[in-house]
Design a protein around this motif. Sequence first.
Motif, PDB file in Angstrom:
ATOM      1  N   PHE A   1       2.441  -1.929   8.932  1.00 55.69           N
ATOM      2  CA  PHE A   1       3.094  -0.655   8.642  1.00 55.69           C
ATOM      3  C   PHE A   1       3.584  -0.614   7.193  1.00 55.69           C
ATOM      4  N   LEU A   2       4.076  -1.733   6.693  1.00 52.32           N
ATOM      5  CA  LEU A   2       4.556  -1.839   5.318  1.00 52.32           C
ATOM      6  C   LEU A   2       3.392  -1.672   4.332  1.00 52.32           C
ATOM      7  N   LYS A   3       2.263  -2.294   4.664  1.00 47.14           N
ATOM      8  CA  LYS A   3       1.068  -2.148   3.825  1.00 47.14           C
ATOM      9  C   LYS A   3       0.590  -0.696   3.829  1.00 47.14           C
ATOM     10  N   PHE A   4       0.659  -0.081   4.997  1.00 45.35           N
ATOM     11  CA  PHE A   4       0.258   1.319   5.100  1.00 45.35           C
ATOM     12  C   PHE A   4       1.149   2.209   4.234  1.00 45.35           C
ATOM     13  N   LEU A   5       2.454   1.998   4.315  1.00 44.44           N
ATOM     14  CA  LEU A   5       3.383   2.777   3.498  1.00 44.44           C
ATOM     15  C   LEU A   5       3.160   2.533   2.009  1.00 44.44           C
ATOM     16  N   LEU A   6       2.903   1.299   1.646  1.00 45.09           N
ATOM     17  CA  LEU A   6       2.626   0.961   0.249  1.00 45.09           C
ATOM     18  C   LEU A   6       1.342   1.661  -0.230  1.00 45.09           C
ATOM     19  N   GLY A   7       0.334   1.657   0.607  1.00 48.61           N
ATOM     20  CA  GLY A   7      -0.927   2.334   0.268  1.00 48.61           C
ATOM     21  C   GLY A   7      -0.747   3.828   0.105  1.00 48.61           C
ATOM     22  N   VAL A   8       0.004   4.453   1.023  1.00 52.32           N
ATOM     23  CA  VAL A   8       0.281   5.885   0.939  1.00 52.32           C
ATOM     24  C   VAL A   8       1.087   6.183  -0.329  1.00 52.32           C
ATOM     25  N   GLY A   9       2.035   5.314  -0.659  1.00 55.92           N
ATOM     26  CA  GLY A   9       2.840   5.495  -1.869  1.00 55.92           C
ATOM     27  C   GLY A   9       1.994   5.396  -3.126  1.00 55.92           C
ATOM     28  N   VAL A  10       1.058   4.452  -3.166  1.00 60.01           N
ATOM     29  CA  VAL A  10       0.166   4.306  -4.330  1.00 60.01           C
ATOM     30  C   VAL A  10      -0.733   5.535  -4.444  1.00 60.01           C
ATOM     31  N   ILE A  11      -1.279   5.972  -3.330  1.00 61.08           N
ATOM     32  CA  ILE A  11      -2.152   7.160  -3.362  1.00 61.08           C
ATOM     33  C   ILE A  11      -1.346   8.381  -3.794  1.00 61.08           C
TER      34      ILE A  11
END
Length: 151
Positions: free
Chosen positions: A3-13
């Motif tokens: 979930f943390l990786k997902f949030l980080l990915g969404v934040g980068v995008i």
Amino acid sequence: MKFLKFLLGVGVIGAAGAAIATKKSRDKKRQAELDEFLMPEDDTVIIDVPKKEPESLTKLEADLYALKNEKENILPLTFIFSFENFEEANKFKNELTLRTITSTINDQDRFVEVIYNDVITHDAFTVLLNDFKEAMEKSQVTYQGYRYFAK
């Protein structure tokens, strides 16, 4: 962790999207400023009708300056002026005669020739340039160039 990786990915995008949108907005603003600078939206029509052809006088000045710096003996010089009608050529010839400059009119080829066989100095060419300018202002002739015959 996923979930943390997902949030980080969404934040980068999201950050990348915001950066792209900001860049596009800035580029559009700069393009608008450049367009306004190069092509103002002012509806004022500017009509510039010069009395004489300024490039003709500029060409004459440039030629006289180049000749003044010439090291070879290039005399006599022949300056050539074109004309549209014979009356204007005659008016130009008369103006030159008043300034003690001899010229000939070639009606067939529609040009006036002025033969210069005096010294080549700054003062002499300044006087010649002023005489040519004054005569050109009083008649409708255009300076075409010069020629000389190397010895």
